[in-house]
Design a protein around this motif. Structure first.
Motif, PDB file in Angstrom:
ATOM      1  N   HIS A   1     -31.762 -30.066   3.780  1.00  0.00           N
ATOM      2  CA  HIS A   1     -31.995 -30.076   5.229  1.00  0.00           C
ATOM      3  C   HIS A   1     -31.003 -31.015   5.929  1.00  0.00           C
ATOM      4  CE1 HIS A   1     -34.673 -29.513   8.782  1.00  0.00           C
ATOM      5  NE2 HIS A   1     -34.129 -30.669   9.136  1.00  0.00           N
ATOM      6  N   GLY A   2     -30.157 -30.422   6.771  1.00  0.00           N
ATOM      7  CA  GLY A   2     -29.215 -31.195   7.574  1.00  0.00           C
ATOM      8  C   GLY A   2     -28.007 -31.720   6.817  1.00  0.00           C
ATOM      9  N   ILE A   3     -27.826 -31.322   5.585  1.00  0.00           N
ATOM     10  CA  ILE A   3     -26.739 -31.856   4.763  1.00  0.00           C
ATOM     11  C   ILE A   3     -25.507 -30.968   4.881  1.00  0.00           C
ATOM     12  CG2 ILE A   3     -26.010 -32.267   2.376  1.00  0.00           C
ATOM     13  CD1 ILE A   3     -28.745 -33.357   1.796  1.00  0.00           C
ATOM     14  N   PRO A   4     -24.350 -31.554   5.178  1.00  0.00           N
ATOM     15  CA  PRO A   4     -23.119 -30.759   5.308  1.00  0.00           C
ATOM     16  C   PRO A   4     -22.708 -30.141   3.974  1.00  0.00           C
ATOM     17  CG  PRO A   4     -22.868 -32.934   6.318  1.00  0.00           C
ATOM     18  CD  PRO A   4     -24.126 -32.975   5.509  1.00  0.00           C
ATOM     19  N   GLN A   5     -22.297 -28.887   4.041  1.00  0.00           N
ATOM     20  CA  GLN A   5     -21.769 -28.185   2.868  1.00  0.00           C
ATOM     21  C   GLN A   5     -20.588 -27.318   3.300  1.00  0.00           C
ATOM     22  OE1 GLN A   5     -23.227 -28.030  -0.827  1.00  0.00           O
ATOM     23  NE2 GLN A   5     -23.002 -29.954   0.282  1.00  0.00           N
ATOM     24  N   ALA A   6     -19.679 -27.082   2.359  1.00  0.00           N
ATOM     25  CA  ALA A   6     -18.591 -26.133   2.562  1.00  0.00           C
ATOM     26  C   ALA A   6     -18.627 -25.179   1.376  1.00  0.00           C
ATOM     27  CB  ALA A   6     -17.245 -26.846   2.654  1.00  0.00           C
ATOM     28  N   ILE A   7     -18.721 -23.899   1.649  1.00  0.00           N
ATOM     29  CA  ILE A   7     -18.916 -22.890   0.607  1.00  0.00           C
ATOM     30  C   ILE A   7     -17.561 -22.410   0.093  1.00  0.00           C
ATOM     31  CG2 ILE A   7     -19.899 -20.622   0.120  1.00  0.00           C
ATOM     32  CD1 ILE A   7     -21.984 -22.815   0.590  1.00  0.00           C
ATOM     33  N   LYS A   8     -17.479 -22.211  -1.207  1.00  0.00           N
ATOM     34  CA  LYS A   8     -16.229 -21.733  -1.802  1.00  0.00           C
ATOM     35  C   LYS A   8     -15.771 -20.455  -1.106  1.00  0.00           C
ATOM     36  CE  LYS A   8     -14.202 -20.499  -6.285  1.00  0.00           C
ATOM     37  NZ  LYS A   8     -14.432 -20.378  -7.738  1.00  0.00           N
ATOM     38  N   ASP A   9     -14.467 -20.348  -0.894  1.00  0.00           N
ATOM     39  CA  ASP A   9     -13.933 -19.267  -0.066  1.00  0.00           C
ATOM     40  C   ASP A   9     -13.941 -17.902  -0.754  1.00  0.00           C
ATOM     41  OD1 ASP A   9     -12.950 -18.439   2.405  1.00  0.00           O
ATOM     42  OD2 ASP A   9     -10.868 -18.514   1.717  1.00  0.00           O
TER      43      ASP A   9
END
Length: 492
Positions: A84-92
């Motif tokens: 909840h509310g945690i930044p993530q960047a998903i593999k492209d």
């Protein structure tokens, strides 16, 4: 540069927390989701230009608005989940419905899918806020993260070296504290090789543990899987708990309750879990696998940690032809890649945009007969049967996570390893295919550094569907406290 890039001591504290600690702090209202987002965005603006790990960044205003919405939900007593509310960047390589998924290819640059992939949706539903994507080689082909759309990703510990791949952007973002945990995918070591090069953990789940989709073929192509990466075993288990679980669209996905991994994450690591553990050390497979000088020594140092905890480490030469294993891999991978990309290859205009390695895979795959694919699957099945016999003697099998240390970031792939020429662009990563073809769970744990400060990992292959035992062994290793686990890159 963003106005958020303050780099204050409070921001540093937030970035230093593990994902589990960050989740607890958010849920206890010790820190707001907006504060967390501001700290991470500022840090990404400061650090990412050095390594190029995060791409396709979402605007600060949009991300802060999403964080504030998460804060409002918490104030009303509602949490979406652990992320909840945690930044993530998903593999492209993984589809995201609101961020372009380019797959490192100019053919798909800037294209935004209509829906999230299964794994991305599960992470979003658990509360993650997607700030962008993580860089990957074109179509995930090769264990070096570079492409013509976004460029190359530098190693967390030495930015002039490669990050590994194909989850290189994820591993570097994780090590550089731009993400608290990270997702990745693994066909030929893509959760293991970059984890090794950046001193973090990467877990390739068992066949069917994390359903992979959407895909056109839900039965035939079963080489790749998605999975978690983390700086701690507890975080690795928590993210796996979110990613795993059956889905009706994937008929071969496992029915086991993934909550067991979340419960495990609450347990303290115990070195006693490694007592009487039986490890079969395959190493370089009796010289078959060429290794850069020092790789085996670093891995043996990690095995010594297990020995000191009471594990028994025994050298092992599997009673199976590694050449047969490699031939099986070549055929099945070429078949899979050709099936996915043949439409792009068939168009002369788009063919020119494919990197040479992709064209080679497709052309080779188009020449394979149905009988060759059948024979490759027979060989894969024989390898699995051979492993089951080995697992009667050993709890895990161990190999290095790569055959070379990280190399120059501008080198597409090593042409020579240990004095031997490499006949394909991926032959230098042959060490990962015993795990990939097995369908078993495989973890890469940080094995240490060589004298030049380059990191290496140790693969542990467990029997099928035994992720929990594998996590226990990794947690015991972590609890033993090898000094290199606390060796951080310059992220501050």
């Amino acid at each position: 540069m963003s106005l958020l890039a303050s780099g204050s001591s409070a921001d540093i504290d937030i970035l230093a927390w593990s994902a589990s600690a960050l989740s607890r702090a958010i849920h206890s209202r010790e820190v707001s989701c907006r504060e967390v987002m501001a700290a991470y965005l500022g840090h990404v603006d400061r650090v990412n230009p050095r390594v190029n790990a995060i791409i396709s960044r979402v605007s600060d205003d949009m991300l802060l608005a999403q964080a504030e919405a998460c804060d409002r939900e918490l104030s009303q007593g509602h949490s979406r989940g652990w992320l909840h509310g945690i930044p993530q960047a998903i593999k492209d390589l993984s589809p995201t419905r609101d961020i372009p998924t380019s797959m490192g290819s100019p053919l798909f640059a800037g294209q935004t899918p209509a829906d999230d992939g299964l794994m991305a949706k599960r992470m979003r539903d658990a509360g993650a806020i997607f700030i962008g994507k993580t860089n990957t080689p074109e179509f995930g082909l090769g264990s070096q993260t570079y492409n013509s759309v976004f460029g190359a990703t530098g190693n967390a510990y030495d930015h002039d070296l490669c990050a590994g791949g194909s989850s290189g952007g994820a591993a570097v973002a994780l090590a550089m504290r731009m993400l608290p945990v990270a997702d990745g995918s693994d066909m030929m070591g893509s959760l293991r090789n970059p984890a090794a090069y950046n001193n973090v953990y990467g877990l390739r789940p068992s066949f069917g543990r994390v359903p992979y989709g959407p895909v056109f073929d839900v039965f035939g192509h079963q080489l790749a899987t998605e999975g978690p990466m983390a700086r701690s075993v507890a975080d690795l288990a928590q993210l796996l708990a979110i990613q795993a679980g059956a889905d009706p669209s994937q008929p071969l996905s496992l029915q086991d309750d993934p909550a067991v991994f979340a419960r495990f994450a609450q347990e303290p690591g115990d070195t006693r879990a490694a007592k009487d553990m039986r490890i079969g050390w395959i190493g370089d497979w009796n010289g078959y696998l060429p290794m850069e000088n020092g790789v085996l020594d670093v891995c043996k140092g990690a095995l010594d940690i297990f020995s000191r905890m009471g594990a028994e480490v025994e050298p092992l030469i599997p009673d199976f032809s590694p050449q047969r294993l490699w031939q099986s891999w070549l055929v099945l991978r070429q078949w899979a890649v050709a099936g996915k990309l043949v439409a792009a290859w068939s168009n002369p205009d788009s063919r020119q945009a494919l990197k040479p390695e992709a064209q080679w895979e497709i052309e080779q795959g188009m020449q394979r007969s149905a009988l060759e694919v059948h024979e490759a699957n027979v060989s894969r099945s024989a390898w699995y049967a051979s492993l089951l016999k080995l697992f009667e003697r050993f709890d895990v099998l161990a190999l290095p996570s790569a055959q070379t240390f990280a190399f120059d970031v501008h080198t597409p792939w090593p042409k020579e390893v240990g004095g031997r020429s490499m006949d394909t662009y991926h032959r230098w990563m042959e060490v990962v295919i015993p795990g990939s073809l097995s369908g078993c769970s495989v973890i890469s744990i940080p094995a240490g550094f060589n004298q030049q400060g380059k990191a290496m990992g140790l693969q542990l292959i467990a029997p099928p569907r035994q992720e929990l035992e594998l996590l226990r062994y990794a947690a015991a290793f972590e609890a033993a406290g090898p000094e290199w686990l606390s060796r951080e890159p310059d992220w501050r």
